[in-house]
Design a protein around this motif. Structure first.
Motif, short mmCIF file in Angstrom:
data_model
loop_
_atom_site.label_atom_id
_atom_site.label_comp_id
_atom_site.label_asym_id
_atom_site.label_seq_id
_atom_site.Cartn_x
_atom_site.Cartn_y
_atom_site.Cartn_z
N GLN A 107 -10.69 2.89 -6.65
CA GLN A 107 -11.30 3.08 -5.47
C GLN A 107 -11.74 1.80 -4.73
OE1 GLN A 107 -13.14 6.37 -3.49
NE2 GLN A 107 -10.85 6.82 -4.66
N LYS A 108 -12.18 0.66 -5.61
CA LYS A 108 -12.50 -0.66 -5.06
C LYS A 108 -11.16 -1.21 -4.54
CE LYS A 108 -15.12 -3.30 -7.45
NZ LYS A 108 -16.45 -3.53 -6.38
N TRP A 109 -10.17 -1.06 -5.38
CA TRP A 109 -8.99 -1.62 -4.99
C TRP A 109 -8.55 -0.93 -3.65
CZ3 TRP A 109 -3.95 0.15 -3.52
CH2 TRP A 109 -3.03 -0.96 -3.64
N LEU A 110 -8.56 0.25 -3.58
CA LEU A 110 -8.25 0.70 -2.28
C LEU A 110 -9.00 0.21 -0.82
CD1 LEU A 110 -7.94 4.55 -3.00
CD2 LEU A 110 -6.01 3.17 -2.15
N LEU A 111 -10.40 -0.11 -1.32
CA LEU A 111 -11.24 -0.54 -0.20
C LEU A 111 -10.93 -2.01 0.00
CD1 LEU A 111 -14.70 0.72 -1.35
CD2 LEU A 111 -13.59 1.32 0.84
N LYS A 112 -10.51 -2.75 -0.98
CA LYS A 112 -10.50 -4.04 -0.86
C LYS A 112 -9.09 -4.23 0.02
CE LYS A 112 -9.71 -8.26 -3.45
NZ LYS A 112 -10.74 -9.11 -2.76
N THR A 170 5.46 8.20 -5.80
CA THR A 170 6.64 7.94 -5.35
C THR A 170 6.38 7.38 -3.83
OG1 THR A 170 7.78 9.77 -4.95
CG2 THR A 170 7.97 9.14 -7.14
N ARG A 171 7.45 6.95 -3.44
CA ARG A 171 7.47 6.29 -2.04
C ARG A 171 7.34 7.71 -1.22
NH1 ARG A 171 10.93 5.31 2.21
NH2 ARG A 171 10.38 3.44 3.61
N ASP A 172 8.08 8.74 -1.62
CA ASP A 172 8.15 10.03 -0.62
C ASP A 172 6.88 10.68 -0.75
OD1 ASP A 172 10.49 9.42 -0.01
OD2 ASP A 172 11.62 10.53 -1.43
N ASP A 173 6.16 10.74 -2.02
CA ASP A 173 4.73 11.41 -2.02
C ASP A 173 3.71 10.78 -1.14
OD1 ASP A 173 5.95 12.73 -4.30
OD2 ASP A 173 5.06 11.51 -5.80
N LEU A 174 3.81 9.38 -1.12
CA LEU A 174 2.93 8.72 -0.42
C LEU A 174 3.27 8.92 1.19
CD1 LEU A 174 2.62 5.32 -2.50
CD2 LEU A 174 0.85 7.11 -2.23
N VAL A 175 4.41 9.08 1.52
CA VAL A 175 4.66 9.13 2.76
C VAL A 175 4.15 10.77 3.24
CG1 VAL A 175 6.71 9.44 4.45
CG2 VAL A 175 6.36 7.59 3.04
N GLN A 176 4.44 11.62 2.38
CA GLN A 176 4.15 12.94 2.66
C GLN A 176 2.53 12.92 2.76
OE1 GLN A 176 5.50 15.70 0.04
NE2 GLN A 176 7.57 16.11 1.20
N ILE A 177 1.89 12.29 1.85
CA ILE A 177 0.40 12.35 1.80
C ILE A 177 -0.24 11.73 3.04
CG2 ILE A 177 -1.45 11.94 0.37
CD1 ILE A 177 0.05 12.20 -2.01
N CYS A 178 0.09 10.54 3.29
CA CYS A 178 -0.53 9.57 4.09
C CYS A 178 0.17 9.39 5.38
CB CYS A 178 -0.68 8.03 3.38
SG CYS A 178 -1.62 8.07 1.91
N PRO A 217 4.07 8.36 7.44
CA PRO A 217 5.15 7.22 7.45
C PRO A 217 4.40 5.97 7.27
CG PRO A 217 5.75 8.88 9.05
CD PRO A 217 4.31 9.17 8.60
N ALA A 218 3.68 5.29 8.24
CA ALA A 218 2.89 4.13 8.33
C ALA A 218 2.42 3.74 7.13
CB ALA A 218 2.13 3.78 9.64
N ASP A 219 1.09 4.49 7.20
CA ASP A 219 0.32 4.19 5.86
C ASP A 219 0.98 4.36 4.33
OD1 ASP A 219 -1.68 3.07 7.59
OD2 ASP A 219 -2.82 5.05 7.74
N GLY A 220 1.59 5.61 4.23
CA GLY A 220 2.36 5.71 3.12
C GLY A 220 3.06 4.47 2.67
N ILE A 221 4.11 3.98 3.40
CA ILE A 221 4.90 3.10 3.27
C ILE A 221 4.03 1.72 2.87
CG2 ILE A 221 6.73 1.39 4.13
CD1 ILE A 221 7.82 3.74 5.81
N ARG A 222 3.21 1.26 3.78
CA ARG A 222 2.12 0.47 3.42
C ARG A 222 1.46 0.54 2.00
NH1 ARG A 222 -3.04 -1.39 4.76
NH2 ARG A 222 -3.74 0.24 5.45
N LEU A 223 0.87 1.53 1.71
CA LEU A 223 0.44 1.74 0.51
C LEU A 223 1.32 1.86 -0.63
CD1 LEU A 223 -2.07 2.32 -1.43
CD2 LEU A 223 -1.80 4.93 -0.74
N PHE A 224 2.39 2.15 -0.57
CA PHE A 224 3.57 2.19 -1.68
C PHE A 224 3.78 0.63 -2.07
CE2 PHE A 224 8.03 1.48 -2.88
CZ PHE A 224 8.16 2.36 -3.95
N ASN A 225 3.89 -0.16 -0.73
CA ASN A 225 4.25 -1.59 -0.65
C ASN A 225 3.09 -2.22 -1.44
OD1 ASN A 225 6.83 -1.28 0.33
ND2 ASN A 225 5.97 -1.75 2.54
#
Length: 506
Positions: A340-345, A367-375, A377-385
């Motif tokens: 949670q701290k990492w997400l906030l930072k 995976t990248r597809d998981d994060l794109v589905q959850i968040c 396209p924009a935030d999913g790719i950013r979180l994956f990176n």
């Protein structure tokens, strides 16, 4: 008087053969390849007798409740798909709450009130993951409105209806199973409000109306789950549902009889089908949900970089670059709180509630597809990176060493000569590598101060020793034009008052 029919054996035999042939002649016609049907076979008397040995239908499990939404289902739904019902925005629709128990079933519910919670939720799995963010956005665009309301004057048999300000998409009430009960609900959000705007005519997302019913537990609270059911809906602007229903009906009328057989008929009412109960963590709109607070823990507990001696001299640690460098990587061993701290930072505070039960290893497994589905396209790719980030090669590397007092044993190299005698040789200078990203004088001075353990406030000026020993004031242009992997020996000179230092790069 008794009549006796006398027939010889030949006559009897010929008659039996004729009857047997006649019975065989009908088999090919009734059960031919074209007319063969398993339902016809199961209807034979022999199978009916076997059915009598099965347990009676009354012994099969029966849901204790049945909820009926008084709105017609769409005729444009294929046979094996879930029903779809169109609703008008803000219109009151009746949901009949029916006691579906059979005689003697669940007698402990007799003469007792039960509590039901009705809510409108997303049908799409991706939107379910981001429900909090979607509803927060809707609230921002529609301040003061609710997604779901109960029309109390029209409702019958409900007691203590409640809507919580923090749960815009849910309402609850008590009702008596022995009395006629109907709750009228209004859905104020339309399906296209959660569709990205492109060129008009966007296809709206489907919702679900779900009802969860509970009975009282030992503590007097309605916490013991009894039954849950839901149905799929789409919500249109006023009168839009009627037009859509008419359009679907006209399309079906144009289809051939063979094509019509692949679709469900339209029913006047919609029966909610059984489903899993909705999770206890319902949507809440609180400031704590968006920015949870945690007790501070050492940075090294949740990052892969735990360098303590020189945080500015490592390319994996860019915390001192004013936010320009890469953030620390998340460790698989990170706990839920550390994740949670990492997400906030890393500026993912809007997803802290969504990943409130994810540890470091859980996040890294996505995976990248998981994060794109959850968040999305924009935030999913950013979180994956951010999760899979790798160390970035610095723009420039500079090596520096601080001059030490003469005779220091750490900076002298001893050599052994042939006769075994020892003699001092040239000092062994130990250099530190500085990895520059901004290529500015301020960045270089800051990192020199860190590796030389000099308070930044004590450094007044930094010079570079030029030709013939002249001192040139360090500037951004000078740093920008340094050659990669330059080496400097740093000497310190006190100013006239003795309070500050001047650094000279030789």
């Amino acid at each position: 008087m008794a009549w006796v029919l006398k027939m010889d054996d030949a006559t009897i035999e010929s008659g039996l053969v004729h009857d047997f042939d006649a019975s065989l002649s009908g088999i090919g016609q009734e059960l031919g390849a074209g007319a063969y049907s398993m339902s016809d076979v199961l209807a034979l008397p022999i199978f009916k007798q076997e059915d009598s040995n099965l347990p009676p239908e009354s012994k099969t499990k029966n849901p204790p409740f049945q909820y009926v939404l008084c709105a017609a289902t769409s005729p444009a739904v294929k046979l094996h798909d879930e029903t779809l019902t169109y609703l008008n925005q803000g219109q009151s629709y009746e949901i009949r709450m029916l006691d579906n128990r059979k005689a003697g079933e669940l007698p402990e519910l007799n003469n007792k009130m039960v509590k039901s919670t009705v809510r409108v939720v997303f049908h799409d799995r991706r939107l379910q993951y981001t429900e909090h963010q979607q509803l927060e956005g809707w609230k921002w665009n529609r301040p003061g409105d609710r997604l779901l309301d109960i029309d109390i004057p029209m409702s019958v048999g409900i007691v203590e209806p409640k809507t919580h300000p923090s749960q815009l998409n849910a309402a609850e009430f008590l009702w008596d199973m022995n009395k006629r009960t109907s709750v009228f609900v209004q859905v104020h959000c339309i399906s296209t409000e959660f569709t990205p705007r492109k060129h008009g005519g966007e296809k709206g997302v489907p919702f679900r109306i779900q009802i969860d019913t509970f009975t009282q537990g030992d503590g007097g609270e309605y916490t013991e789950h009894l039954h849950s059911a839901s149905c799929q809906i789409k919500v249109f602007k006023p009168k839009g549902a009627d037009r859509k229903q008419k359009t679907d009906r006209e399309k079906m009328e144009k289809r051939t009889p063979q094509e019509k057989e692949k679709y469900q008929p339209s029913y006047d009412t919609t029966i909610l089908s059984e489903c899993s109960p909705w999770p206890d963590a319902a949507y809440t709109s609180t400031s704590q949900a968006a920015t949870p607070s945690f007790t501070s823990t050492p940075l090294s507990t949740y990052t892969t970089s735990s360098v303590l001696d020189s945080d500015s001299s490592s390319p994996n640690h860019q915390a001192d670059t004013g936010g320009q460098g890469n953030s620390e990587q998340l460790s698989p061993a990170a706990s839920i709180q550390d994740a949670q701290k990492w997400l906030l930072k890393n500026r993912f505070s809007s997803y802290t509630r969504l990943f409130s039960h994810f540890s470091g290893s859980d996040l890294l497994k996505l995976t990248r597809d998981d994060l794109v589905q959850i968040c999305g396209p924009a935030d999913g790719i950013r979180l994956f990176n951010a999760l899979k980030s790798r160390s970035v090669r610095p723009r420039m590397t500079v090596y520096v060493c601080q001059e030490s007092p003469q005779g220091s044993p750490l900076l002298e190299r001893h050599c052994t000569i042939e006769n075994g005698e020892h003699r001092s040789s040239a000092s062994l200078h130990v250099y530190h590598a500085l990895y520059l990203e901004e290529l500015t004088a301020a960045e270089l001075i800051r990192k020199i101060a860190s590796v030389c353990d000099i308070p930044l406030g004590r450094i007044h000026q930094v010079y570079r020793q030029g030709p013939t020993g002249i001192h040139i004031l360090l500037s951004d242009q000078m740093v920008y034009n340094l050659s990669d992997e330059s080496c400097f020996l740093i000497s310190t000179v006190k100013d006239e008052l003795g309070e500050g230092l001047h650094l000279i790069l030789k």
